[in-house]
Structures are given as C-alpha cells and as structure tokens.
Design an enzyme around this catalytic site. Sequence first.
Site, PDB file in Angstrom:
ATOM      1  N   CYS A 112       0.838  -1.204   0.000  1.00 19.15           N
ATOM      2  CA  CYS A 112       0.000   0.000   0.000  1.00 19.15           C
ATOM      3  C   CYS A 112       0.872   1.253   0.000  1.00 19.15           C
ATOM      4  CB  CYS A 112      -1.003  -0.029   1.150  1.00 19.15           C
ATOM      5  SG  CYS A 112      -2.339   1.192   0.914  1.00 19.15           S
ATOM      6  N   HIS A 126      -3.751  -4.552  -0.605  1.00 17.34           N
ATOM      7  CA  HIS A 126      -3.383  -5.217   0.640  1.00 17.34           C
ATOM      8  C   HIS A 126      -3.504  -6.733   0.484  1.00 17.34           C
ATOM      9  CE1 HIS A 126      -3.143  -1.735   3.393  1.00 17.34           C
ATOM     10  NE2 HIS A 126      -4.073  -1.206   2.611  1.00 17.34           N
ATOM     11  N   GLU A 182      -2.673  -8.894   2.608  1.00 18.58           N
ATOM     12  CA  GLU A 182      -3.075  -9.440   3.908  1.00 18.58           C
ATOM     13  C   GLU A 182      -4.573  -9.299   4.157  1.00 18.58           C
ATOM     14  OE1 GLU A 182      -2.464  -5.110   4.837  1.00 18.58           O
ATOM     15  OE2 GLU A 182      -1.661  -6.583   3.426  1.00 18.58           O
TER      16      GLU A 182
END
Length: 215
Positions: free
Chosen positions: A84, A196, A198
């Site tokens: 990011c 992202h 994750e």
Amino acid sequence: MTRKAKVVVLDYGSGNVRSAVRALMRVGADVELTADRARAEGCDGLVVPGVGAFAAVAEQLRAVRGDVIVDRRLAGGRPVLGICVGHQVMFERSTEHGQEHVEGLGEWPGVVERLPAEVVPHMGWNTVQPPPGTVLFAGVEHERFYFVHSFAVQRWEFVERQGEHRQRPPAVTWADHGARFVAAVENGVLNATQFHPEKSGDAGAHLLENWVATL
C-alpha cells in the site's frame, strides 16, 4: 525439517502491521515485528507496510532509518516487499494534499498522484492485469485483490538504460479505477503491491506464499 523463511515486518509506526504479521505466519514464514535495524537488515525478507498519508509514512520510515535499511538490503540482493503506502514510497515523490515535492525513497522513478475517479478512495475488491511471467501472481492472475487508496502511480516511467540488459526489466501489474494505475511491481529483489494482500483472502495469501517461496 524445512527451515522457515525469516521475515521482518518493519514496525515504524504505520498501522495495519498485525494483520500483515498474521497473514505471513499463515503462509509459513517465521515472522518478527520490529524496527531493530540489524534484524531488519539481516532477515530473509523485509516487509514495509504503510497506511495513511504518503508524507507521514515517508517521515516515519526515515525516523527509524527505514530508507537506509531498504537501500542496504537492495544493495545486498536481499528481498523487500512494500504494501500500500509502503509500495508508494518506493517511488520518487507524491503530490498528495497539493504538495509537489514530498519525497519518497526513490527506488523507482514516478509520481504518486490522486486518482481521477468519481469515487475516492478506491476501496474494495478489484481485478488486476499481471504481465506474462509474473512470479507474485502465479496461480492468482485472474483473482481480485483488496484496495484502499486515493492516490497511485499512473505512469510507469522506468527506462532501461542501454547496456543494462543483463537484468530482467521490472514486471508491472496494472489495475483500473478512474484511470489505469500501477497495482504491483516485481523488480528483482524489490517487490511492492498497491493493494493489501493481507486483506485479500485466499488470493492474497497465495501471493504472499509466492513471495515467501522466493526467499
């Protein structure tokens, strides 16, 4: 017993680090959250996360010598993954909040600019267009990933210098939201994603697993 790759998530004050740690542990990495310079320089893989404003992230990174850590790792051929705003700061500068000369780490040429979309931030799931031969997106080329951002690099300005053809040129993945923008870059040991991983479910986990497998 197979040795786990040692990954450091750089803890420099930016949010969202815990989810990155959990996601990397999920894919089998031995993960440490720290700003310790020796550990960050010596691990198998370094993750530079980032949320919020470009200028704040760049300042926080420099406060813990993150710019030096990244430079030293890349000079030594040791992998780095930006996420990011951690992706954005790898570029030269940003025009966020009307500031023309907010300097990034300058690992790649390019300017982080506001997306010309009717709705910003660009928040939610989106497809990406990886290039042939991608390593990060192998097996998830057609999946969706989770984005939260209002700014992005919209022009890839890297020019391969004459005589430097021994190295593979960077592989750039694109996405669209109001304009075409850089969603990820694979450049030898330096990789970065605007989205992202994750927060991107199984697709993001697969991408992180691909990265960890290169360490």
